[in-house]
Design a protein around this motif. Structure first.
Motif, mmCIF file in Angstrom:
data_model
loop_
_atom_site.group_PDB
_atom_site.id
_atom_site.type_symbol
_atom_site.label_atom_id
_atom_site.label_comp_id
_atom_site.label_asym_id
_atom_site.label_seq_id
_atom_site.Cartn_x
_atom_site.Cartn_y
_atom_site.Cartn_z
ATOM 1 N N LEU A 50 45.338 9.860 19.160
ATOM 2 C CA LEU A 50 45.869 11.064 18.522
ATOM 3 C C LEU A 50 47.217 10.795 17.862
ATOM 4 C CD1 LEU A 50 45.021 14.006 20.956
ATOM 5 C CD2 LEU A 50 44.123 13.579 18.683
ATOM 6 N N SER A 51 48.057 10.019 18.519
ATOM 7 C CA SER A 51 49.354 9.665 17.923
ATOM 8 C C SER A 51 49.166 8.868 16.644
ATOM 9 C CB SER A 51 50.198 8.867 18.915
ATOM 10 O OG SER A 51 50.567 9.665 19.996
ATOM 11 N N CYS A 52 48.225 7.939 16.647
ATOM 12 C CA CYS A 52 47.941 7.162 15.443
ATOM 13 C C CYS A 52 47.437 8.059 14.314
ATOM 14 C CB CYS A 52 46.915 6.076 15.735
ATOM 15 S SG CYS A 52 47.579 4.717 16.694
ATOM 16 N N ALA A 53 46.600 9.019 14.645
ATOM 17 C CA ALA A 53 46.108 9.940 13.619
ATOM 18 C C ALA A 53 47.251 10.776 13.052
ATOM 19 C CB ALA A 53 45.030 10.844 14.204
ATOM 20 N N GLY A 54 48.189 11.183 13.902
ATOM 21 C CA GLY A 54 49.342 11.946 13.427
ATOM 22 C C GLY A 54 50.226 11.141 12.494
ATOM 23 N N VAL A 55 50.508 9.897 12.849
ATOM 24 C CA VAL A 55 51.336 9.049 11.989
ATOM 25 C C VAL A 55 50.602 8.750 10.680
ATOM 26 C CG1 VAL A 55 52.439 6.790 11.799
ATOM 27 C CG2 VAL A 55 52.602 8.068 13.920
ATOM 28 N N ALA A 56 49.299 8.565 10.743
ATOM 29 C CA ALA A 56 48.525 8.339 9.518
ATOM 30 C C ALA A 56 48.605 9.562 8.600
ATOM 31 C CB ALA A 56 47.078 8.016 9.866
ATOM 32 N N LEU A 57 48.587 10.756 9.166
ATOM 33 C CA LEU A 57 48.748 11.954 8.337
ATOM 34 C C LEU A 57 50.144 12.035 7.736
ATOM 35 C CD1 LEU A 57 46.831 14.829 10.152
ATOM 36 C CD2 LEU A 57 46.381 13.856 7.918
#
Length: 99
Positions: A50-57
């Motif tokens: 989830l953290s990776c998805a947030g940074v990708a956004l």
């Protein structure tokens, strides 16, 4: 040029961190240097993804030109990143600090 280099560097870091999250979810084990600190590796791995998805956004938000969509993208990225960080925190053993 610097923008492209930073995109590549963040992309590589995200892929490696997401790989650690997938490893924790699928195998139920943490990375060797985190083995004694993480009690619930599947929860920690889900938080990492989830953290990776947030940074990708966040990084995708640099390319968005519509201000309304930009607010939605950054807001969703912040929610994903903070949710992932809380999940990772809950997956660690209380009272343990890295040496």
């Amino acid at each position: 040029m610097f923008h492209v280099v930073s995109l590549i560097a963040v992309g590589v870091a995200l892929v490696l961190y997401a790989g650690a999250g997938v490893l924790a979810i699928t195998a139920g084990r943490a990375l060797p240097w985190l083995e004694g600190q993480i009690v619930r590796p599947r929860l920690w791995g889900s938080g990492a993804l989830l953290s990776c998805a947030g940074v990708a956004l966040f990084r995708y938000g640099d390319t968005v030109r519509d201000l309304t969509l930009l607010d939605v993208v950054f807001g969703a990225g912040m929610v994903l990143f903070l949710t992932g960080a809380v999940m990772q925190f809950c997956g660690r053993r209380p009272g343990r600090t890295p040496v």
